[in-house]
Design a protein around this motif. Structure first.
Motif, short mmCIF file in Angstrom:
data_model
loop_
_atom_site.label_atom_id
_atom_site.label_comp_id
_atom_site.label_asym_id
_atom_site.label_seq_id
_atom_site.Cartn_x
_atom_site.Cartn_y
_atom_site.Cartn_z
N MET A 192 -9.68 -1.19 9.24
CA MET A 192 -8.51 -0.80 10.02
C MET A 192 -7.37 -0.42 9.09
O MET A 192 -6.71 -1.27 8.52
CB MET A 192 -8.06 -1.97 10.90
N LYS B 283 -13.77 -10.97 7.69
CA LYS B 283 -12.54 -11.72 7.41
C LYS B 283 -12.40 -12.85 8.42
O LYS B 283 -12.73 -12.64 9.59
CB LYS B 283 -11.31 -10.81 7.55
N ASP C 120 -11.51 -1.81 3.72
CA ASP C 120 -11.04 -2.37 4.97
C ASP C 120 -11.27 -1.33 6.07
O ASP C 120 -11.15 -0.13 5.84
CB ASP C 120 -9.53 -2.67 4.83
N GLU D 216 -7.13 -1.58 1.19
CA GLU D 216 -6.68 -2.64 2.12
C GLU D 216 -5.19 -2.45 2.37
O GLU D 216 -4.41 -2.41 1.43
CB GLU D 216 -6.98 -4.01 1.48
N ASP D 217 -4.80 -2.34 3.65
CA ASP D 217 -3.39 -2.09 3.94
C ASP D 217 -2.58 -3.38 4.09
O ASP D 217 -1.36 -3.33 4.08
CB ASP D 217 -3.23 -1.22 5.19
N GLU D 218 -3.25 -4.53 4.24
CA GLU D 218 -2.49 -5.78 4.28
C GLU D 218 -2.16 -6.15 2.84
O GLU D 218 -3.05 -6.52 2.07
CB GLU D 218 -3.34 -6.90 4.91
CA CA Z 1 -6.27 -3.48 7.85
#
Ligand code: CA
Length: 237
Positions: free
Chosen positions: A56, A106, A54, A9-11
């Motif tokens: 994206m 989400k 995730d 997850e990049d967030e």
């Molecule tokens: Ca993302």
């Protein structure tokens, strides 16, 4: 229940929240912020018991990662839950086609996600138990004698070809899970088999007929593949 969960997850805020909650539930974690990192951490020993993915990510799409994990000799058996943002037009068909086991939209509640994680890990555990005690595989009125390659329905023998037998065994060891045509081709026919996905349909149809009443446990998911329904009360027809 314990295990190692790989969070992709990049967030950062969400990754932290997931990490905190998953650890609090007694799991170990690894976190990847990019696709490249995800592939690296997924292959590190001990291998993760499950990947939260995730879709994206900055460098690579989650779908591509999913595909690569499914092709990797170390990672192909690791369950994957896809995390998708609401409105992201990635439908479940694409997710299942590339081999995801489940997906969560989400914003999701952490509680619900934890339930899904546990459900999938429980299923994987059950499969492993069956693999360790492989002589008989039973499902309601069906019994598979694995070393003898015999199948009985209410004590009556059903004659299957070797391939149909493998197909049935694959379904039964993955009850309730979506099996894409590609996954079935890979696992039942073998990766080098020179057959098309249509072949899968033909054999599933034949198997379903031979299984008579038990054939209705095989559910067709249009455009995706098949699923062996877990409970008798889900059986229609
Ligand atoms: Ca993302």
């Amino acid at each position: 229940m314990s295990g190692l969960i790989l969070i992709v997850e990049d967030e950062q805020d969400l990754a932290k929240t997931l990490d905190y909650n998953i650890r609090r539930d007694g799991f170990e974690t690894r976190c990847a912020l990019t696709g490249a990192e995800a592939l690296e951490l997924a292959n590190q020993e001990p291998l993760p018991s499950l990947v939260l993915l995730d879709l994206m990510l900055p460098d690579m799409s989650g779908i591509e990662i999913c595909r690569q994990l499914r092709m990797g000799p170390n990672t192909r058996g690791i369950p994957i839950i896809i995390l998708t943002a609401k409105g992201e037009e990635i439908d479940r068909v694409v997710g299942f086609e590339v081999g995801a086991d489940d997906y969560v939209v989400k914003p999701f509640s952490v509680r619900e996600l934890m339930l899904r994680i546990r459900a999938i890990l429980r299923r994987t555990d059950n499969d492993q138990v069956q693999e360790e005690a492989p002589d008989l595989l039973q499902f309601n009125e069906l019994t598979l004698d694995l070393p003898g390659h015999r199948v009985t329905l209410n004590d009556e023998e059903i004659r299957l070809t070797a391939l149909e037998f493998r197909l049935l065994r694959t379904f039964l060891t993955r009850k309730g899970r979506v099996q894409t045509r590609e996954a079935l081709l890979n696992d039942v026919w073998g990766i080098k088999a020179d057959v098309t996905t249509r072949t899968v349909d033909t054999h599933v149809k034949r198997l379903r007929e031979k299984l008579k009443t038990a054939g209705s446990y095989i559910e067709t998911l249009r455009g995706v593949g098949y699923r062996w329904k877990e409970k008798p009360d889900e059986v229609e027809e």
